[in-house]
Design a protein around this motif. Structure first.
Motif, PDB file in Angstrom:
ATOM      1  N   SER A 152       0.841  -1.070  -0.137  1.00  0.00           N
ATOM      2  CA  SER A 152      -0.062   0.034   0.011  1.00  0.00           C
ATOM      3  C   SER A 152       0.863   1.216   0.120  1.00  0.00           C
ATOM      4  O   SER A 152       1.848   1.139   0.354  1.00  0.00           O
ATOM      5  CB  SER A 152      -0.923  -0.112   1.125  1.00  0.00           C
ATOM      6  OG  SER A 152      -0.108   0.183   2.432  1.00  0.00           O
ATOM      7  N   ILE A 153       0.386   2.285  -0.376  1.00  0.00           N
ATOM      8  CA  ILE A 153       1.018   3.618  -0.543  1.00  0.00           C
ATOM      9  C   ILE A 153       1.491   3.828   0.856  1.00  0.00           C
ATOM     10  O   ILE A 153       2.615   4.462   1.027  1.00  0.00           O
ATOM     11  CB  ILE A 153       0.211   4.512  -1.471  1.00  0.00           C
ATOM     12  CG1 ILE A 153       0.062   4.419  -2.900  1.00  0.00           C
ATOM     13  CG2 ILE A 153       0.955   6.036  -0.897  1.00  0.00           C
ATOM     14  CD1 ILE A 153      -0.659   5.121  -3.627  1.00  0.00           C
ATOM     15  N   SER A 154       0.598   3.907   1.892  1.00  0.00           N
ATOM     16  CA  SER A 154       0.952   4.415   3.301  1.00  0.00           C
ATOM     17  C   SER A 154       1.938   3.357   3.947  1.00  0.00           C
ATOM     18  O   SER A 154       2.887   3.782   4.535  1.00  0.00           O
ATOM     19  CB  SER A 154      -0.365   4.343   4.052  1.00  0.00           C
ATOM     20  OG  SER A 154      -0.928   3.157   4.135  1.00  0.00           O
ATOM     21  N   GLY A 155       1.852   2.093   3.542  1.00  0.00           N
ATOM     22  CA  GLY A 155       2.819   1.193   3.970  1.00  0.00           C
ATOM     23  C   GLY A 155       4.182   1.245   3.359  1.00  0.00           C
ATOM     24  O   GLY A 155       5.288   1.273   4.256  1.00  0.00           O
ATOM     25  N   VAL A 156       4.166   1.834   2.118  1.00  0.00           N
ATOM     26  CA  VAL A 156       5.465   2.032   1.558  1.00  0.00           C
ATOM     27  C   VAL A 156       6.155   3.249   2.173  1.00  0.00           C
ATOM     28  O   VAL A 156       7.319   3.279   2.497  1.00  0.00           O
ATOM     29  CB  VAL A 156       5.486   2.255   0.165  1.00  0.00           C
ATOM     30  CG1 VAL A 156       6.793   2.954  -0.402  1.00  0.00           C
ATOM     31  CG2 VAL A 156       5.161   0.725  -0.597  1.00  0.00           C
TER      32      VAL A 156
END
Length: 227
Positions: A152-156
């Motif tokens: 996910s974008i937030s995870g990255v």
């Protein structure tokens, strides 16, 4: 009488066959190239991914043409999928991309992703050439698609030690219009890095490991590498 009956049966069979053929043709003519919608955004995402994998050689233009169709079919053939030239759920998954349904409105999650990606671009690359800002956003999205990183974008972006802007708090600054535009262009499939997973500023980078990576291209003050 028998001859007449036989002739009628033959004619009936021909009519049925013709109807089946016309029905099949009509269905294929109306079929979507991309099940979720032949939007320019989706087509660009498919073209960009095919280009990264070597199945598409020309410009990523968001137009579904014979080269895009051939690229999809060749990819499907290589992956053992049904070779129909249609990007359905299995082909989408095999490509490793996430396409958007054309009928739906932008969700709050998508808005949140866009905002966070723009904040990352602003915190990491404001003052860089516009292409370089798109490239930073593209690296984030390439990581989302890679099995080496969170999906996910937030995870990255919030992965420990991944981005300086998170460590020094610049991720919380309000992005400008340029950063938003760069994030949108990356989300729409523009990847100036052609699949890179890393970037760094050689003037400030201190990691010995990052210097060991092969530099694929340089945009502004950043070096980009696939890893």
């Amino acid at each position: 009488m028998n001859k007449r009956k036989s002739l009628c049966l033959i004619m009936l069979a021909l009519v049925i066959a013709l109807g089946a053929f016309m029905g099949a043709s009509s269905v294929r003519a109306d079929a979507k190239n991309i099940i979720k919608g032949d939007t320019k955004e989706n087509i660009r995402i498919v073209q960009q991914r095919l280009k990264e994998l070597g199945y598409y050689k020309i410009s990523v233009d968001g137009i579904w043409g014979p080269k895009t169709l051939a690229g999809v079919k060749n990819f499907q053939r290589a992956k053992g999928l049904v070779v129909d030239g249609i990007v359905g759920s299995r082909t989408e998954k095999a490509l490793g991309v996430t396409l958007k349904s054309s009928g739906g409105s932008t969700s709050s999650t998508s808005n949140a992703d866009l905002n966070l990606l723009a904040r990352c671009v602003y915190g990491e690359a404001r003052g860089e050439p516009y292409t370089g800002q798109v490239a930073v956003a593209a690296v984030v999205l390439n990581r989302v698609r890679s099995s080496k990183f969170p999906n996910s974008i937030s995870g990255v972006i919030y992965q420990s030690g991944a981005f300086t802007a998170v460590a020094d708090g610049q991720i919380n600054l309000s992005p400008n219009t340029t950063a938003y535009n760069a994030a949108r262009d990356a989300l729409n499939g523009w990847d100036p890095t052609n699949g890179c997973l890393y970037y760094y500023n050689p003037a400030t980078a201190t990691s010995k490991w990052i210097w060991s990576l092969k530099v694929e291209l340089k945009i502004g003050r950043h070096n980009f590498a696939r890893g």
